[in-house]
Motif scaffolding. Sequence first.
Motif, PDB file in Angstrom:
ATOM      1  N   ARG A 264     -11.308   1.602  -5.003  1.00 17.80           N
ATOM      2  CA  ARG A 264     -11.083   3.049  -5.166  1.00 17.80           C
ATOM      3  C   ARG A 264     -10.742   3.542  -3.759  1.00 17.80           C
ATOM      4  O   ARG A 264     -11.619   3.656  -2.914  1.00 17.80           O
ATOM      5  CB  ARG A 264     -12.316   3.748  -5.726  1.00 17.80           C
ATOM      6  N   GLU A 265      -9.447   3.793  -3.522  1.00 15.67           N
ATOM      7  CA  GLU A 265      -8.997   4.105  -2.164  1.00 15.67           C
ATOM      8  C   GLU A 265      -7.907   5.170  -2.184  1.00 15.67           C
ATOM      9  O   GLU A 265      -7.243   5.371  -3.195  1.00 15.67           O
ATOM     10  CB  GLU A 265      -8.427   2.852  -1.472  1.00 15.67           C
ATOM     11  N   ILE A 266      -7.729   5.807  -1.033  1.00 14.44           N
ATOM     12  CA  ILE A 266      -6.632   6.765  -0.870  1.00 14.44           C
ATOM     13  C   ILE A 266      -5.464   6.079  -0.190  1.00 14.44           C
ATOM     14  O   ILE A 266      -5.622   5.473   0.867  1.00 14.44           O
ATOM     15  CB  ILE A 266      -7.089   7.970  -0.013  1.00 14.44           C
ATOM     16  N   TYR A 267      -4.289   6.147  -0.825  1.00 12.47           N
ATOM     17  CA  TYR A 267      -3.063   5.615  -0.210  1.00 12.47           C
ATOM     18  C   TYR A 267      -1.956   6.658  -0.316  1.00 12.47           C
ATOM     19  O   TYR A 267      -2.072   7.639  -1.055  1.00 12.47           O
ATOM     20  CB  TYR A 267      -2.628   4.311  -0.877  1.00 12.47           C
ATOM     21  N   PHE A 268      -0.907   6.392   0.419  1.00 15.67           N
ATOM     22  CA  PHE A 268       0.273   7.251   0.373  1.00 15.67           C
ATOM     23  C   PHE A 268       1.269   6.645  -0.613  1.00 15.67           C
ATOM     24  O   PHE A 268       1.529   5.442  -0.579  1.00 15.67           O
ATOM     25  CB  PHE A 268       0.900   7.334   1.781  1.00 15.67           C
ATOM     26  N   CYS A 269       1.800   7.479  -1.507  1.00  9.71           N
ATOM     27  CA  CYS A 269       2.728   6.963  -2.523  1.00  9.71           C
ATOM     28  C   CYS A 269       4.149   6.941  -1.972  1.00  9.71           C
ATOM     29  O   CYS A 269       4.761   7.991  -1.772  1.00  9.71           O
ATOM     30  CB  CYS A 269       2.659   7.829  -3.782  1.00  9.71           C
ATOM     31  N   LYS A 270       4.650   5.757  -1.726  1.00  8.47           N
ATOM     32  CA  LYS A 270       5.981   5.625  -1.115  1.00  8.47           C
ATOM     33  C   LYS A 270       7.087   5.673  -2.154  1.00  8.47           C
ATOM     34  O   LYS A 270       8.219   5.988  -1.848  1.00  8.47           O
ATOM     35  CB  LYS A 270       6.075   4.305  -0.341  1.00  8.47           C
ATOM     36  N   ASN A 271       6.747   5.303  -3.378  1.00  2.08           N
ATOM     37  CA  ASN A 271       7.769   5.293  -4.412  1.00  2.08           C
ATOM     38  C   ASN A 271       7.098   5.335  -5.765  1.00  2.08           C
ATOM     39  O   ASN A 271       5.965   4.873  -5.925  1.00  2.08           O
ATOM     40  CB  ASN A 271       8.638   4.023  -4.302  1.00  2.08           C
ATOM     41  N   CYS A 272       7.789   5.857  -6.764  1.00  6.02           N
ATOM     42  CA  CYS A 272       7.224   5.948  -8.114  1.00  6.02           C
ATOM     43  C   CYS A 272       8.368   6.043  -9.089  1.00  6.02           C
ATOM     44  O   CYS A 272       9.135   7.014  -9.067  1.00  6.02           O
ATOM     45  CB  CYS A 272       6.327   7.190  -8.221  1.00  6.02           C
ATOM     46  N   GLN A 273       8.516   5.001  -9.923  1.00  5.80           N
ATOM     47  CA  GLN A 273       9.633   5.002 -10.874  1.00  5.80           C
ATOM     48  C   GLN A 273       9.162   4.639 -12.272  1.00  5.80           C
ATOM     49  O   GLN A 273       8.365   3.722 -12.462  1.00  5.80           O
ATOM     50  CB  GLN A 273      10.706   4.005 -10.425  1.00  5.80           C
ATOM     51  N   SER A 274       9.744   5.324 -13.220  1.00  5.20           N
ATOM     52  CA  SER A 274       9.421   5.057 -14.615  1.00  5.20           C
ATOM     53  C   SER A 274      10.248   3.879 -15.111  1.00  5.20           C
ATOM     54  O   SER A 274      11.393   3.694 -14.692  1.00  5.20           O
ATOM     55  CB  SER A 274       9.759   6.310 -15.441  1.00  5.20           C
TER      56      SER A 274
END
Lengths: 318, 318, 318, 318, 318, 318
Positions: free
Chosen positions: C14-24
Amino acid sequence: MKYINTLREGENIREIYFCKNCQSAVTKNGKEYLRVTVGDKTGNLDGMIWDPSDGGIENFEKNDYIEIAAEVRNFNGALQLNIKRVRKLRDGEYDPAEYMPVSRYTIDEMFAELMGYIGEINEPHLQRLLLDLFENDRAFVSEFKKSSAAKSVHHGFMGGLLEHTLAVTRMCRFLADSYIYLNRDLLVCAAICHDIGKVKELTAFPENDYSDSGQLIGHIVLGYEMVSQLGAKQEDFPPKLLRELLHCILAHHGELEFGSPKKPALAEAIALSFADNTDAKLETMREAQENTAVMENGWLGFNKYLDSNIRKTSQPEE
Amino acid sequence: MKYINTLREGENIREIYFCKNCQSAVTKNGKEYLRVTVGDKTGNLDGMIWDPSDGGIENFEKNDYIEIAAEVRNFNGALQLNIKRVRKLRDGEYDPAEYMPVSRYTIDEMFAELMGYIGEINEPHLQRLLLDLFENDRAFVSEFKKSSAAKSVHHGFMGGLLEHTLAVTRMCRFLADSYIYLNRDLLVCAAICHDIGKVKELTAFPENDYSDSGQLIGHIVLGYEMVSQLGAKQEDFPPKLLRELLHCILAHHGELEFGSPKKPALAEAIALSFADNTDAKLETMREAQENTAVMENGWLGFNKYLDSNIRKTSQPEE
Amino acid sequence: MKYINTLREGENIREIYFCKNCQSAVTKNGKEYLRVTVGDKTGNLDGMIWDPSDGGIENFEKNDYIEIAAEVRNFNGALQLNIKRVRKLRDGEYDPAEYMPVSRYTIDEMFAELMGYIGEINEPHLQRLLLDLFENDRAFVSEFKKSSAAKSVHHGFMGGLLEHTLAVTRMCRFLADSYIYLNRDLLVCAAICHDIGKVKELTAFPENDYSDSGQLIGHIVLGYEMVSQLGAKQEDFPPKLLRELLHCILAHHGELEFGSPKKPALAEAIALSFADNTDAKLETMREAQENTAVMENGWLGFNKYLDSNIRKTSQPEE
Amino acid sequence: MKYINTLREGENIREIYFCKNCQSAVTKNGKEYLRVTVGDKTGNLDGMIWDPSDGGIENFEKNDYIEIAAEVRNFNGALQLNIKRVRKLRDGEYDPAEYMPVSRYTIDEMFAELMGYIGEINEPHLQRLLLDLFENDRAFVSEFKKSSAAKSVHHGFMGGLLEHTLAVTRMCRFLADSYIYLNRDLLVCAAICHDIGKVKELTAFPENDYSDSGQLIGHIVLGYEMVSQLGAKQEDFPPKLLRELLHCILAHHGELEFGSPKKPALAEAIALSFADNTDAKLETMREAQENTAVMENGWLGFNKYLDSNIRKTSQPEE
Amino acid sequence: MKYINTLREGENIREIYFCKNCQSAVTKNGKEYLRVTVGDKTGNLDGMIWDPSDGGIENFEKNDYIEIAAEVRNFNGALQLNIKRVRKLRDGEYDPAEYMPVSRYTIDEMFAELMGYIGEINEPHLQRLLLDLFENDRAFVSEFKKSSAAKSVHHGFMGGLLEHTLAVTRMCRFLADSYIYLNRDLLVCAAICHDIGKVKELTAFPENDYSDSGQLIGHIVLGYEMVSQLGAKQEDFPPKLLRELLHCILAHHGELEFGSPKKPALAEAIALSFADNTDAKLETMREAQENTAVMENGWLGFNKYLDSNIRKTSQPEE
Amino acid sequence: MKYINTLREGENIREIYFCKNCQSAVTKNGKEYLRVTVGDKTGNLDGMIWDPSDGGIENFEKNDYIEIAAEVRNFNGALQLNIKRVRKLRDGEYDPAEYMPVSRYTIDEMFAELMGYIGEINEPHLQRLLLDLFENDRAFVSEFKKSSAAKSVHHGFMGGLLEHTLAVTRMCRFLADSYIYLNRDLLVCAAICHDIGKVKELTAFPENDYSDSGQLIGHIVLGYEMVSQLGAKQEDFPPKLLRELLHCILAHHGELEFGSPKKPALAEAIALSFADNTDAKLETMREAQENTAVMENGWLGFNKYLDSNIRKTSQPEE
């Protein structure tokens, strides 16, 4: 000997190979194992030693020659060795020529021809300088005979430096015959020692890679310094002649952007730089024709060093 | 002293000048005479000796300092000397600084500052190498102090090599302070000896022209060899450190096409090449502003070495 | 915090990260899922959200910071996250420095030093111009402090623009001390604002990529325009001085082929271009030594920006 | 009017010429006189005013138009004017076209054509921007109509900037017709204002030389700034469109080494740079054919700007 | 014969010279006269014919051989001919070799050697192609024997093309012996015809200047076309072999920027381009040593074609 | 027809495709099979024929059109065809336009337009030359209409050569209208035949690859030779005019380094080279915009041929 490019899945072998790499790793279960790359003159193959502490596994390192017992397996579509036993060999137990690329010509015959050209030189200081190196400096001669002329590109094989030196010297002799205003002794002497710095620029086989000196100083200046020191040994060496010889070495790449700190200012330096370049390019073409798959239409693709698409010439009978 | 750029038609003078050229010629009547060019730091003037065999004309040659008695005449619109008497001078009878361009700074003060920087070096081998040269080699020191850094372009005056060396060394000390990962001793040592080959590349003043060595070998490799020999004198000189120092010298022009046989591969070599180039360009600009006639609009015209039209910057009070 | 380069197969995190990309995407069975790439300053990792409509999956987009619950799995030999829950974070819930590369130095300390240099400037128009920007334009200051000096190459981290500006300014102050004919106020002012156009050329972190303005116009002309407008605000700004300042900005890359529309024509423009280039190259070398795996022989391989094979220098104690 | 290239030895003339230069000098006897150079569109001639304090010699300076009374004399094989009287003229007393090179075309007709192309533009912001400049800014229009497009090279005559702008605009309209994916309004607008910075880069005729701004900033960036300010006047100017227009101006030299700080990234920038280059080269060729002496074999010698030996083409009837 | 470089003021001569130029002019008094330039292989001299209508002045033109009676006078410090009588000569009345630079070697001996190399070629189509040209095409052979290989630079004398062709062919034969994978017949054939286009590129002596074809098409493509037509005459010429021969001709300058439309793609094309370049450079050096005044220190100054300062090498006995 | 880019796993198809490659291989068990690549204008797909000796598998080769029955399968994540039946097709059974890229324009309409331009030419020799080729040489016309203008880069589709030729011709007509000193007939004729050598440089579709002639000789010289032969057919063709036409063809790449053996020396050659280059670059941009995925910010990435990052221009309505 069973060459690496002939191994098939399922075979059990006992062969001598050269160890190109050896690294320790850990499995997911925390067990140590060794990843090894072995090679011969036909290619390389990866292998695993799953139990490095086994008594059948002698200590060895990268650049050792080892005899291995192994099974040839298929892993994810590629062959791999599962190595059970390793014995480290001593010099004499193997034939290096099976593991390294070597010249097509006999090294001793080439060297004898080179010595013959030294014998022809009339100017006594130039001849003495060459004899001090090629006759009296055994350590140098031993390295010179085995050295390549490059890491890759052209003449990248044992004896390559000697083969290249000989070709350049022959061409310079021809040029001295054709352009009689050239100082023949100076030109031939310069040809013979133009690349001697390469014995320091490149490490010995099997590594044959750039040394720290090679990268920081380079064979042109290393060779300059060797010849300068040889010249200094002869108290009566005419200083102008020595400068001319040294200039030929410095300028033999022909252009500043190819690493010569001076452009050729003497006719002999021009002649030498052309002879060097001609042999380099024609040998590159020869090796490309030997090593590159010929495309349907006879073309060999783009050659970076020749900066052109190249193709085999049709032969007389074609 | 009456400077050449102040002479007027009709004057009779007795002055000491430097003889830049001297050639024998024959009149239409078959009589021998001498064409002479004399100069001081303000310019040159041609002169004629119509009766070279006269007892008042001592033997002299190009590059001698001579005291002449002459009349200033107008020939085809240009001034010319009609020389009646010539006396050849010995060292000490004249002040070279009146005849050659010299540094604005005192040579001994500059040299003392340089020695101070040598004193700061902690690494013992590097310091010893520099002391062997700048303290113990009197002949070198004498030449180094008087040498220019160039035939023309920039720092083309007596003391110019020392002035340039000092500026580069100061800048390298600043860089070593700013970029603490740099090896300060190596960088300062390299700065101090980066151009020492110029004492061999250029002949001494008043000639200040390229020597045979300078043209055939060049100051980069000449300096390399001097440092290499100094390093070899210390048996325990760490070989890797010596190679790094030598590399800095070889690479200090920054690019192959500027005559360095190797591109900078070490941070110190990069720092040195920038310091060298920065001083060269800023001194060129300073000299251009001093020597070039300013056009109406403040522009100085095209400067070949800076490859740009250049102009004086407006001053704070403008 | 558990950094990405420390995750192991089988962990539940359970961690905080930065979302670099997100594709459906759609599975073969026609079911929608999300392919996600998350990152922190140690690296990136791909993940799958097989049930995007699950109530535990909050809406989020590329460039959001997200807290995820996930299992670390092995897929075809590479780690992958099977993400079960996602929560989108607000500013303040995370520390950006964990996710973006940042300067080694404290931004406020660097900025204070820079303001000190502005305080030293005597020429009132130049100082006022700088204060209008660095003191009065809060929006600019906020962007300037966070900006990098490049997308990659060198100073590609938060605070990089400030760190680079400071290094160049320090070097220009040194040069103004050393070459007293330089206009110190002009040079220091030009150093401080030479790269301000980069706040428009590059988008803010975490994206840090070229903006449309950056690609079409470039930081040189963008910076020119900013300074030109600041100058125009002062009715009595001496026009010649303003032109000189603007020229320094336009010419600071030193060569047309590096994107400067004019070659340096003023001594200060030459000095600035060398200071800029020196810092760029020495910082590139520093970063290369920090980030590149050192080969057995100490060499770091070929560096494209430095156009050379490079190596770490031996340290004094070596 | 008696043109300078028709004057003969012995004539006494009273003519209006343009004063290109005027310098005070002193004879050997210490008497002051003036050396003057006068010119018209056919050439220049030197003259002497031996008694500048004579009442018939009005005060005048370089760049004045003067009416002179003089005798044409032969001095050392060259013609020279012995000037007796000088009257300084006011605007309107002379026809500048007799003294400066002018376009072959009528300036007002060319300008009307250009305004017609502005009228065709559909995109309202682009059209308004052009009208703000070419219709509302009288000072600009006055300068623009008289300006040359270069100091020399090509279009170096009054009206040259307008003639070149028109040719480039026509070609861009043709390209917009041919390549329908081009944004016609953007391309035509960029063509019309691509070189407007030249009114600041070059001083007005008769001087027609580089201004301080021209040398330090250059017409590309000067034009960029003019258009940027015009764009800023329209609050609703679409920012992306404005950036595209500005990019076309910055990139219109096509290559960094030709002074564009950005390479063309948009199709319209490519089209504009080709139109600009094509007109420049074809006009250079036209002027070379008009001004260069044709050699026996029809060749015109080497043209530096075209980087080739050039020759007149045979005409249909040949 | 009295050579031009031996004439002295006051002599009256009757000699045959070549008329290099002849232009009509008018004295200040309106009287027509002729300005003439005559030359021999030692130099040129201007002369005046003050009374062209005199019966002793036969009609003649530029490029005629003329016998003149004249007085040698001094005009403004230079010698000048006052020509009283002119007789235009017919072929056979003079020896061209006295007026044009010629090869040191006998043309017929060189040609015989070349024919010998053609005789050695085994491949029948290649040999027939060469015989069609060098044996059967009398007009070509006549031009080829007299042509130079250049307007200036190197081999710029009668027989120069043959001398150069022979040197290149000899070197290619040597290369074919040394690199046995080369197609010897192809290489030797290409060497022999690589520069045949020069008979069209240059006009015949005494003019020896670029023809219209030479400037518009160039000897590489002109030679290509000649060989292509010769190949087409043999119906059964193997097309691949012909293409290879044509490629060698097109590529013999080695680089696109030297005017070859293709880079060498075949080993023979590489060999030929090196042989061509080597001979060109070594002959340039030889001519420079013969024609250039040696400076005090043995240096010959900067040679543009060799792009270097050059110097004579010390000879063995030095 | 079912295009390749629409195939899905699990489908059974019976379709006509073009066979791009076909190689025999052997399974580990020693069984022979065929690896096939088939394609249409939407892409390529690999396939396997596990039982080549099956009666349903007709003989076929690379470059044949084949009708196949196959199952679409997934192999290691990529689609693959399992081919059961193969029938080789004859011309007429398929529509090549489905398999090769073709021009957007109708070939016959383009050709008619081109013929119209030939009809406009007034100079009879030039027109006759073009008619000999474009009207009377049916074989040439057939190839010309189908040829591409390049293997890739731009106009790499059937009809591409015609489309490019037409665009260049239109632009040259515009230039002849604009620059009236141009020889219109010469320019238009040169435009029409500037690239005709490409019918020999490239093999016909579907291969569309460089021929042996193309690589060894190149379309510039091949086209030169074609035009030279056409000119020779007209006995009275003015030789100077023919040379000018041939020069335009040789020089149409504008620079030696782009493969032209001569730089443009005539105005028409300059005009043609710009027209050629402008069309090439604008078509490259058009194709890039059509074929390249647009990034979020509208940019298309780096285009090697245009040597720049490129982006789509905003459209009027944006």
